[in-house]
Write a protein that holds these residues in place. Structure first.
Motif, PDB file in Angstrom:
ATOM      1  N   ASP A  66     -38.938  12.947 -22.845  1.00 15.49           N
ATOM      2  CA  ASP A  66     -40.347  12.196 -22.153  1.00 15.49           C
ATOM      3  C   ASP A  66     -41.523  11.339 -22.513  1.00 15.49           C
ATOM      4  O   ASP A  66     -40.764  11.741 -23.697  1.00 15.49           O
ATOM      5  CB  ASP A  66     -40.959  12.781 -21.243  1.00 15.49           C
ATOM      6  CG  ASP A  66     -42.001  13.041 -19.910  1.00 15.49           C
ATOM      7  OD1 ASP A  66     -41.450  11.928 -19.441  1.00 15.49           O
ATOM      8  OD2 ASP A  66     -42.734  14.270 -19.537  1.00 15.49           O
ATOM      9  N   GLY A  67     -42.246  10.506 -22.032  1.00 13.98           N
ATOM     10  CA  GLY A  67     -42.509  10.306 -22.877  1.00 13.98           C
ATOM     11  C   GLY A  67     -42.716   8.766 -22.790  1.00 13.98           C
ATOM     12  O   GLY A  67     -41.860   8.087 -21.693  1.00 13.98           O
ATOM     13  N   THR A  72     -35.500   3.080 -19.191  1.00 13.81           N
ATOM     14  CA  THR A  72     -36.260   3.528 -17.247  1.00 13.81           C
ATOM     15  C   THR A  72     -35.034   2.797 -17.110  1.00 13.81           C
ATOM     16  O   THR A  72     -35.236   2.804 -15.563  1.00 13.81           O
ATOM     17  CB  THR A  72     -37.538   2.662 -17.303  1.00 13.81           C
ATOM     18  OG1 THR A  72     -37.422   1.423 -17.372  1.00 13.81           O
ATOM     19  CG2 THR A  72     -38.650   3.520 -18.278  1.00 13.81           C
ATOM     20  N   GLY A  73     -34.141   1.676 -17.189  1.00 14.98           N
ATOM     21  CA  GLY A  73     -33.280   1.283 -16.808  1.00 14.98           C
ATOM     22  C   GLY A  73     -32.778   0.747 -17.643  1.00 14.98           C
ATOM     23  O   GLY A  73     -33.248   0.773 -19.378  1.00 14.98           O
ATOM     24  N   ASN A 109     -42.581   1.868 -22.728  1.00 21.43           N
ATOM     25  CA  ASN A 109     -43.362   1.227 -23.037  1.00 21.43           C
ATOM     26  C   ASN A 109     -43.093   0.823 -23.360  1.00 21.43           C
ATOM     27  O   ASN A 109     -44.805  -0.820 -24.006  1.00 21.43           O
ATOM     28  CB  ASN A 109     -44.242   1.859 -24.667  1.00 21.43           C
ATOM     29  CG  ASN A 109     -43.024   1.480 -25.465  1.00 21.43           C
ATOM     30  OD1 ASN A 109     -41.654   1.241 -24.894  1.00 21.43           O
ATOM     31  ND2 ASN A 109     -43.020   2.229 -27.314  1.00 21.43           N
ATOM     32  N   GLY A 110     -42.515  -0.469 -22.273  1.00 22.56           N
ATOM     33  CA  GLY A 110     -41.856  -1.390 -22.375  1.00 22.56           C
ATOM     34  C   GLY A 110     -41.005  -2.532 -23.743  1.00 22.56           C
ATOM     35  O   GLY A 110     -40.902  -3.685 -23.306  1.00 22.56           O
ATOM     36  N   THR A 111     -41.342  -1.736 -24.468  1.00 19.43           N
ATOM     37  CA  THR A 111     -39.849  -2.374 -25.477  1.00 19.43           C
ATOM     38  C   THR A 111     -38.816  -1.965 -25.183  1.00 19.43           C
ATOM     39  O   THR A 111     -38.102  -1.197 -24.204  1.00 19.43           O
ATOM     40  CB  THR A 111     -40.748  -1.857 -26.892  1.00 19.43           C
ATOM     41  OG1 THR A 111     -40.537   0.102 -26.484  1.00 19.43           O
ATOM     42  CG2 THR A 111     -41.798  -2.001 -27.230  1.00 19.43           C
ATOM     43  N   GLN A 112     -37.720  -2.187 -25.818  1.00 20.74           N
ATOM     44  CA  GLN A 112     -36.155  -1.737 -26.664  1.00 20.74           C
ATOM     45  C   GLN A 112     -35.627  -1.507 -26.930  1.00 20.74           C
ATOM     46  O   GLN A 112     -35.905  -1.391 -27.845  1.00 20.74           O
ATOM     47  CB  GLN A 112     -35.625  -3.237 -25.499  1.00 20.74           C
ATOM     48  CG  GLN A 112     -36.001  -4.338 -24.118  1.00 20.74           C
ATOM     49  CD  GLN A 112     -35.133  -4.954 -23.690  1.00 20.74           C
ATOM     50  OE1 GLN A 112     -35.433  -6.385 -24.756  1.00 20.74           O
ATOM     51  NE2 GLN A 112     -34.935  -5.750 -22.865  1.00 20.74           N
ATOM     52  N   ALA A 113     -34.435  -0.379 -26.904  1.00 21.01           N
ATOM     53  CA  ALA A 113     -33.599  -0.357 -27.835  1.00 21.01           C
ATOM     54  C   ALA A 113     -32.179  -1.059 -26.834  1.00 21.01           C
ATOM     55  O   ALA A 113     -31.863  -0.834 -26.396  1.00 21.01           O
ATOM     56  CB  ALA A 113     -34.085   1.129 -28.359  1.00 21.01           C
ATOM     57  N   SER A 114     -31.154  -0.571 -28.179  1.00 17.94           N
ATOM     58  CA  SER A 114     -30.018  -0.755 -27.645  1.00 17.94           C
ATOM     59  C   SER A 114     -29.129   0.694 -28.377  1.00 17.94           C
ATOM     60  O   SER A 114     -29.307   0.969 -28.848  1.00 17.94           O
ATOM     61  CB  SER A 114     -29.402  -1.682 -28.533  1.00 17.94           C
ATOM     62  OG  SER A 114     -29.585  -1.977 -29.428  1.00 17.94           O
TER      63      SER A 114
END
Length: 186
Positions: A66-67, A72-73, A109-114
């Protein structure tokens, strides 16, 4: 460290060993994947080496983390290579080495990960099946986690019906389909 460990250390003169730190709980992530699928060459009646390209979205994600860094998708791309695959249920699909999938995650938070998935296996196929794999250690998210995806592949109608037409000689080989999967990382 427990009180009894401290008392035992005082009585014996042996320095007590600290309790091990609790292991962090693994993240669990569930998403629905909707994607376009293409078969090259098209899926036919006879088994042949085929590359399956998948591209689509992951949505409705439920992240145990959470957080601000919760997923989110995102999007997914995959290349699955088969030594042999066909419409015939008598020919189980033979997944070739080198198949992989990559999820690009959108975070709160608007960033991305992979997450890159390798060691992919297909447990059962008949228009539906289970795809499993392992997230590589170099991934920025879910490294080392296992993917289990319950997959349903469809075309204009369920792929099983289209394959029956291909096997009966009344339908065209299948070049494109769509895929819906409930994907779980844990």
């Amino acid at each position: 460290m427990t009180v009894s460990a401290v008392l035992a250390a005082l009585c014996t003169g042996v320095t007590p060993v600290a309790d091990a730190a609790p292991k962090a709980a693994a993240e669990t992530l569930n998403c629905t994947v909707n994607a376009a699928v293409s078969f090259s060459p098209p899926l036919s009646a006879g088994p042949e080496a085929t590359t399956v390209a998948i591209g689509g979205t992951a949505s409705g994600c439920e992240d145990s983390l959470d957080g601000p860094t919760a997923v989110t998708g995102g999007t997914v791309t995959a290349t699955l290579r088969f030594d042999a695959i066909s419409c015939s249920p008598a020919t189980p699909p033979a997944l070739a080495p080198g198949s992989s999938a990559t999820f690009t995650w959108n975070l709160k938070n608007g960033t991305q990960a992979s997450s890159t998935i390798t060691d992919i296996a297909i447990v059962e196929v008949d228009g539906a099946g289970t795809l499993t794999g392992t997230v590589t250690g170099s991934s920025t998210r879910l490294a080392g986690e296992k993917l289990s995806a319950l997959v349903d592949v469809t075309s204009d109608q369920p792929i099983v019906d289209n394959c029956v037409d291909v096997l009966l000689g009344t339908g065209q080989d299948i070049a494109h389909s769509t895929l819906t999967a409930d994907a779980t990382f844990s």
